[in-house]
Scaffold this motif. Sequence first.
Motif, PDB file in Angstrom:
ATOM      1  N   ALA A  22       0.824  -1.210   0.000  1.00 46.74           N
ATOM      2  CA  ALA A  22       0.000   0.000   0.000  1.00 46.74           C
ATOM      3  C   ALA A  22       0.859   1.262   0.000  1.00 46.74           C
ATOM      4  O   ALA A  22       0.591   2.208  -0.749  1.00 46.74           O
ATOM      5  N   ILE A  23       1.903   1.274   0.819  1.00 47.34           N
ATOM      6  CA  ILE A  23       2.774   2.449   0.893  1.00 47.34           C
ATOM      7  C   ILE A  23       3.489   2.672  -0.437  1.00 47.34           C
ATOM      8  O   ILE A  23       3.597   3.806  -0.923  1.00 47.34           O
ATOM      9  N   ALA A  24       3.988   1.582  -1.036  1.00 44.63           N
ATOM     10  CA  ALA A  24       4.694   1.708  -2.315  1.00 44.63           C
ATOM     11  C   ALA A  24       3.756   2.210  -3.411  1.00 44.63           C
ATOM     12  O   ALA A  24       4.151   3.036  -4.249  1.00 44.63           O
ATOM     13  N   VAL A  25       2.521   1.744  -3.405  1.00 42.09           N
ATOM     14  CA  VAL A  25       1.542   2.198  -4.402  1.00 42.09           C
ATOM     15  C   VAL A  25       1.248   3.682  -4.221  1.00 42.09           C
ATOM     16  O   VAL A  25       1.228   4.456  -5.191  1.00 42.09           O
ATOM     17  N   VAL A  26       1.042   4.103  -2.973  1.00 42.50           N
ATOM     18  CA  VAL A  26       0.763   5.512  -2.697  1.00 42.50           C
ATOM     19  C   VAL A  26       1.957   6.380  -3.105  1.00 42.50           C
ATOM     20  O   VAL A  26       1.790   7.458  -3.690  1.00 42.50           O
ATOM     21  N   GLN A  27       3.166   5.909  -2.800  1.00 44.34           N
ATOM     22  CA  GLN A  27       4.368   6.662  -3.192  1.00 44.34           C
ATOM     23  C   GLN A  27       4.433   6.842  -4.701  1.00 44.34           C
ATOM     24  O   GLN A  27       4.739   7.931  -5.193  1.00 44.34           O
ATOM     25  N   ASN A  28       4.147   5.782  -5.451  1.00 47.07           N
ATOM     26  CA  ASN A  28       4.212   5.866  -6.905  1.00 47.07           C
ATOM     27  C   ASN A  28       3.110   6.745  -7.475  1.00 47.07           C
ATOM     28  O   ASN A  28       3.358   7.565  -8.366  1.00 47.07           O
ATOM     29  N   LEU A  29       1.895   6.616  -6.951  1.00 45.08           N
ATOM     30  CA  LEU A  29       0.795   7.425  -7.463  1.00 45.08           C
ATOM     31  C   LEU A  29       0.968   8.895  -7.106  1.00 45.08           C
ATOM     32  O   LEU A  29       0.482   9.780  -7.827  1.00 45.08           O
ATOM     33  N   SER A  30       1.667   9.166  -6.018  1.00 43.88           N
ATOM     34  CA  SER A  30       1.901  10.558  -5.632  1.00 43.88           C
ATOM     35  C   SER A  30       2.758  11.292  -6.646  1.00 43.88           C
ATOM     36  O   SER A  30       2.772  12.530  -6.676  1.00 43.88           O
ATOM     37  N   LEU A  31       3.489  10.545  -7.495  1.00 39.28           N
ATOM     38  CA  LEU A  31       4.313  11.174  -8.523  1.00 39.28           C
ATOM     39  C   LEU A  31       3.476  11.929  -9.547  1.00 39.28           C
ATOM     40  O   LEU A  31       4.001  12.779 -10.279  1.00 39.28           O
ATOM     41  N   LEU A  32       2.181  11.651  -9.592  1.00 44.22           N
ATOM     42  CA  LEU A  32       1.291  12.360 -10.516  1.00 44.22           C
ATOM     43  C   LEU A  32       1.081  13.809 -10.098  1.00 44.22           C
ATOM     44  O   LEU A  32       0.750  14.656 -10.933  1.00 44.22           O
ATOM     45  N   VAL A  33       1.263  14.088  -8.801  1.00 45.23           N
ATOM     46  CA  VAL A  33       0.942  15.425  -8.302  1.00 45.23           C
ATOM     47  C   VAL A  33       2.103  16.124  -7.606  1.00 45.23           C
ATOM     48  O   VAL A  33       2.069  17.341  -7.426  1.00 45.23           O
ATOM     49  N   ILE A  34       3.132  15.371  -7.198  1.00 49.63           N
ATOM     50  CA  ILE A  34       4.262  15.993  -6.504  1.00 49.63           C
ATOM     51  C   ILE A  34       5.563  15.467  -7.102  1.00 49.63           C
ATOM     52  O   ILE A  34       5.594  14.372  -7.681  1.00 49.63           O
TER      53      ILE A  34
END
Length: 286
Positions: free
Chosen positions: A246-258
């Motif tokens: 879950a943490i790795a997925v959130v980290q990767n998806l956060s690249l869309l906005v930050i």
Amino acid sequence: MILLQLLINGIVTGCALGVVAISFSLIYSTTRIFHVAHAGVYTLAGYIAWSLSTRGVPSVLSLLGAVAFCAAVGALIQHQLYHRLERRRASHLVVLIASLGTLAVMQNLIAGIYTPNILQFHISWSQGTMRLGGVLLSYAQILTVLMGIAAYAGMMYFAHRTMLGKRIRAVASNPFLAEITRLEPKTVYVIVIAIASAIVALPGVLVPLDLGLQPYSGISALLTATIAMIAGGVGSISGAFFLSVAIAVVQNLSLLVIPGEWSIGVTFFIFVIFMLFRPTGLFTAR
């Protein structure tokens, strides 16, 4: 399409980190040692496999050789360092500092032998790619996911269905009672760290096939895995593994906005939220 690619990449990374998390959780929940040197064992595995591979050893045997070597290193650290400190009644802080020192020695030895520069770890089959519904995955990434799932399932079976697994859980639950009932906790501690070191060697070899080898790469992996272990519930194999994903997925998806350099901040934000509202972890072990 970018969203789907980032999601899949997050799952791949999460499976690798999940194996680091469950191996670290096994050590900490049993021995109560914050085994920071585990990051050094993780890094060492890739370099051992690289050394064997460059000398013509088949890739499967290189992986098995790295696993065996790391298991021996883990057992040696427990028997020659932690066990000696325990006999001298060293505090947890002293043990932690000793573990940090061991990590520093391992990292600098690796850097001294192999250079601190990034080494490319190429195996002929690992660079092949497969397209699944518009998502591009390398064979190394696919194997990382399969390895993560297999390691999680294997650890669950080992912990709950084998005599050694039940013995380890008994020692983790009550070391004093385990001592007087002749379960030999000191022997169990050596076995536990050897098993955990062998398990962490798997992502330690597979991840560098995509990202290359670097002597200090284990720190970030262990940091994220530790957060996942605590947030998932100390002693919970499922919590450590699924929170890592879950943490790795959130980290990767956060690249869309930050920007990418800020993505680690997302991990600490998740950790703080968990500690505020669920200090015992999401999956509290019985």
